[in-house]
Design a protein around this motif. Structure first.
Motif, PDB file in Angstrom:
ATOM      1  N   SER A 145       0.826  -1.213   0.000  1.00  0.00           N
ATOM      2  CA  SER A 145       0.000   0.000   0.000  1.00  0.00           C
ATOM      3  C   SER A 145       0.857   1.258   0.000  1.00  0.00           C
ATOM      4  N   LEU A 146       2.010   1.229   0.683  1.00  0.00           N
ATOM      5  CA  LEU A 146       2.891   2.393   0.663  1.00  0.00           C
ATOM      6  C   LEU A 146       3.528   2.569  -0.716  1.00  0.00           C
ATOM      7  N   LYS A 147       3.896   1.462  -1.352  1.00  0.00           N
ATOM      8  CA  LYS A 147       4.453   1.554  -2.700  1.00  0.00           C
ATOM      9  C   LYS A 147       3.428   2.120  -3.674  1.00  0.00           C
ATOM     10  N   ALA A 148       2.164   1.786  -3.467  1.00  0.00           N
ATOM     11  CA  ALA A 148       1.103   2.233  -4.364  1.00  0.00           C
ATOM     12  C   ALA A 148       0.776   3.713  -4.204  1.00  0.00           C
ATOM     13  N   SER A 149       1.351   4.368  -3.203  1.00  0.00           N
ATOM     14  CA  SER A 149       1.055   5.779  -2.955  1.00  0.00           C
ATOM     15  C   SER A 149       1.680   6.696  -3.990  1.00  0.00           C
ATOM     16  N   GLN A 150       2.565   6.170  -4.845  1.00  0.00           N
ATOM     17  CA  GLN A 150       3.255   6.942  -5.880  1.00  0.00           C
ATOM     18  C   GLN A 150       4.181   8.000  -5.287  1.00  0.00           C
ATOM     19  N   VAL A 151       4.618   7.758  -4.059  1.00  0.00           N
ATOM     20  CA  VAL A 151       5.599   8.607  -3.392  1.00  0.00           C
ATOM     21  C   VAL A 151       6.859   7.769  -3.196  1.00  0.00           C
ATOM     22  N   PRO A 152       8.061   8.318  -3.444  1.00  0.00           N
ATOM     23  CA  PRO A 152       9.289   7.538  -3.271  1.00  0.00           C
ATOM     24  C   PRO A 152       9.402   6.959  -1.859  1.00  0.00           C
ATOM     25  N   VAL A 153       9.854   5.718  -1.770  1.00  0.00           N
ATOM     26  CA  VAL A 153      10.003   5.050  -0.483  1.00  0.00           C
ATOM     27  C   VAL A 153      11.415   4.490  -0.358  1.00  0.00           C
ATOM     28  N   VAL A 154      11.804   4.192   0.877  1.00  0.00           N
ATOM     29  CA  VAL A 154      13.066   3.518   1.176  1.00  0.00           C
ATOM     30  C   VAL A 154      12.710   2.168   1.770  1.00  0.00           C
ATOM     31  N   GLU A 155      13.402   1.114   1.336  1.00  0.00           N
ATOM     32  CA  GLU A 155      13.086  -0.228   1.808  1.00  0.00           C
ATOM     33  C   GLU A 155      14.317  -0.935   2.357  1.00  0.00           C
ATOM     34  N   GLY A 156      14.059  -1.945   3.200  1.00  0.00           N
ATOM     35  CA  GLY A 156      15.114  -2.824   3.673  1.00  0.00           C
ATOM     36  C   GLY A 156      16.095  -2.156   4.615  1.00  0.00           C
ATOM     37  N   LYS A 157      17.336  -2.613   4.584  1.00  0.00           N
ATOM     38  CA  LYS A 157      18.338  -2.184   5.560  1.00  0.00           C
ATOM     39  C   LYS A 157      18.582  -0.681   5.546  1.00  0.00           C
ATOM     40  N   ASP A 158      18.307  -0.017   4.421  1.00  0.00           N
ATOM     41  CA  ASP A 158      18.536   1.423   4.343  1.00  0.00           C
ATOM     42  C   ASP A 158      17.602   2.222   5.253  1.00  0.00           C
ATOM     43  N   THR A 159      16.523   1.601   5.725  1.00  0.00           N
ATOM     44  CA  THR A 159      15.612   2.288   6.644  1.00  0.00           C
ATOM     45  C   THR A 159      16.153   2.311   8.068  1.00  0.00           C
ATOM     46  N   GLY A 160      17.082   1.390   8.373  1.00  0.00           N
ATOM     47  CA  GLY A 160      17.565   1.234   9.743  1.00  0.00           C
ATOM     48  C   GLY A 160      16.659   0.375  10.595  1.00  0.00           C
ATOM     49  N   LEU A 161      15.652  -0.271   9.948  1.00  0.00           N
ATOM     50  CA  LEU A 161      14.652  -1.040  10.690  1.00  0.00           C
ATOM     51  C   LEU A 161      14.623  -2.515  10.306  1.00  0.00           C
ATOM     52  N   GLY A 162      15.584  -2.971   9.529  1.00  0.00           N
ATOM     53  CA  GLY A 162      15.647  -4.382   9.180  1.00  0.00           C
ATOM     54  C   GLY A 162      15.235  -4.668   7.753  1.00  0.00           C
ATOM     55  N   ALA A 163      15.358  -5.942   7.373  1.00  0.00           N
ATOM     56  CA  ALA A 163      15.113  -6.356   5.991  1.00  0.00           C
ATOM     57  C   ALA A 163      13.666  -6.141   5.567  1.00  0.00           C
ATOM     58  N   ASN A 164      12.724  -6.484   6.428  1.00  0.00           N
ATOM     59  CA  ASN A 164      11.304  -6.320   6.105  1.00  0.00           C
ATOM     60  C   ASN A 164      10.816  -4.978   6.644  1.00  0.00           C
ATOM     61  N   SER A 165      11.124  -3.923   5.921  1.00  0.00           N
ATOM     62  CA  SER A 165      10.732  -2.586   6.370  1.00  0.00           C
ATOM     63  C   SER A 165      10.601  -1.658   5.176  1.00  0.00           C
ATOM     64  N   ILE A 166       9.760  -0.651   5.334  1.00  0.00           N
ATOM     65  CA  ILE A 166       9.563   0.356   4.300  1.00  0.00           C
ATOM     66  C   ILE A 166       9.232   1.682   4.978  1.00  0.00           C
ATOM     67  N   VAL A 167       9.795   2.764   4.464  1.00  0.00           N
ATOM     68  CA  VAL A 167       9.582   4.094   5.039  1.00  0.00           C
ATOM     69  C   VAL A 167       9.228   5.068   3.922  1.00  0.00           C
ATOM     70  N   LEU A 168       8.209   5.849   4.165  1.00  0.00           N
ATOM     71  CA  LEU A 168       7.782   6.898   3.245  1.00  0.00           C
ATOM     72  C   LEU A 168       7.894   8.236   3.961  1.00  0.00           C
ATOM     73  N   THR A 169       8.507   9.205   3.316  1.00  0.00           N
ATOM     74  CA  THR A 169       8.563  10.561   3.869  1.00  0.00           C
ATOM     75  C   THR A 169       8.157  11.541   2.782  1.00  0.00           C
ATOM     76  N   ILE A 170       7.348  12.521   3.159  1.00  0.00           N
ATOM     77  CA  ILE A 170       6.905  13.513   2.186  1.00  0.00           C
ATOM     78  C   ILE A 170       6.437  14.764   2.920  1.00  0.00           C
TER      79      ILE A 170
END
Length: 213
Positions: A145-170
């Protein structure tokens, strides 16, 4: 972006069931993992809505019947997916803003004040939590659902929250959003931070994740 705001509004319909089991256990629970005041910038206060599912539902049953209905249905669906408990936390910058959330849960998407909404779901096992993150929509939230928002996201280890993670900032006009969804062991966490510096929001997420041991 409309998808994101709709999902953010649904945050207020996610509710918590307190930790199950005897006292004295050192294992993490939804309540022990959830965001704490010490994780957040000064000036943010915990709202009375925070707590377990029964308390939350009782508080909004007459004040916000629409949210009450969707919350009850959503929790039942989450339990079918293997959720055994959860915790919800609300923090804002004033008592008036906390009170407003009690009668109008749908206003979250348009909030221009500082607001933190956090939900920690505890599943029966890690496999169920991974499924919840990867394929299920828990109260309208998932990586998809976050990917479908059409806003750039960061996933995985780059979030600092582990492999199964996604972060959206806008940032949009006079609003800013930091939304993180992640899975760690038997927990799935949703953290929405509005109108707070992104670096401080990330710090809170990392602190919360560190309590899952």
């Amino acid at each position: 972006m409309r998808v994101l705001l709709a999902a953010l509004a649904l945050l207020l319909t996610i509710v918590a069931c307190g930790p199950i089991g005897g006292s004295g256990t050192s294992a993490p629970t939804a309540a022990s993992v959830a965001v704490k005041s010490g994780d957040l910038p000064s000036g943010l206060h915990r709202c009375d809505l925070s707590g377990d599912i029964n308390s939350y539902l009782n508080k909004i049953k007459t004040k916000d019947p629409a949210t009450y209905k969707s919350a009850s249905d959503g929790w039942a669906a989450a339990q079918k997916d293997g959720a055994t408990g959860a915790e919800v936390e609300f923090y804002t910058d004033s008592a008036d803003h906390c009170k407003a959330l009690e009668s109008n849960g749908s206003q979250i998407g348009s909030a221009t004040y500082k607001l933190v909404v956090n939900f920690v779901f505890q599943f029966k096992d890690q496999a169920s939590a991974e499924k919840g993150y990867k394929s299920d929509s828990i109260f309208g939230f998932s990586a998809a659902s976050l990917k479908a928002s059409q806003v750039p996201v960061v996933e995985g280890k780059d979030t600092g929250l582990g492999a199964n993670s996604i972060v959206l900032t806008i940032a949009i006009s006079n609003q800013s959003f930091y939304v993180a969804v992640w899975q760690n062991k038997q927990f799935m966490v949703i953290l929405g931070v509005l109108n707070v510096d992104t670096a401080l929001a990330k710090k809170a997420a990392v602190a919360e994740n560190s309590r899952i041991r």
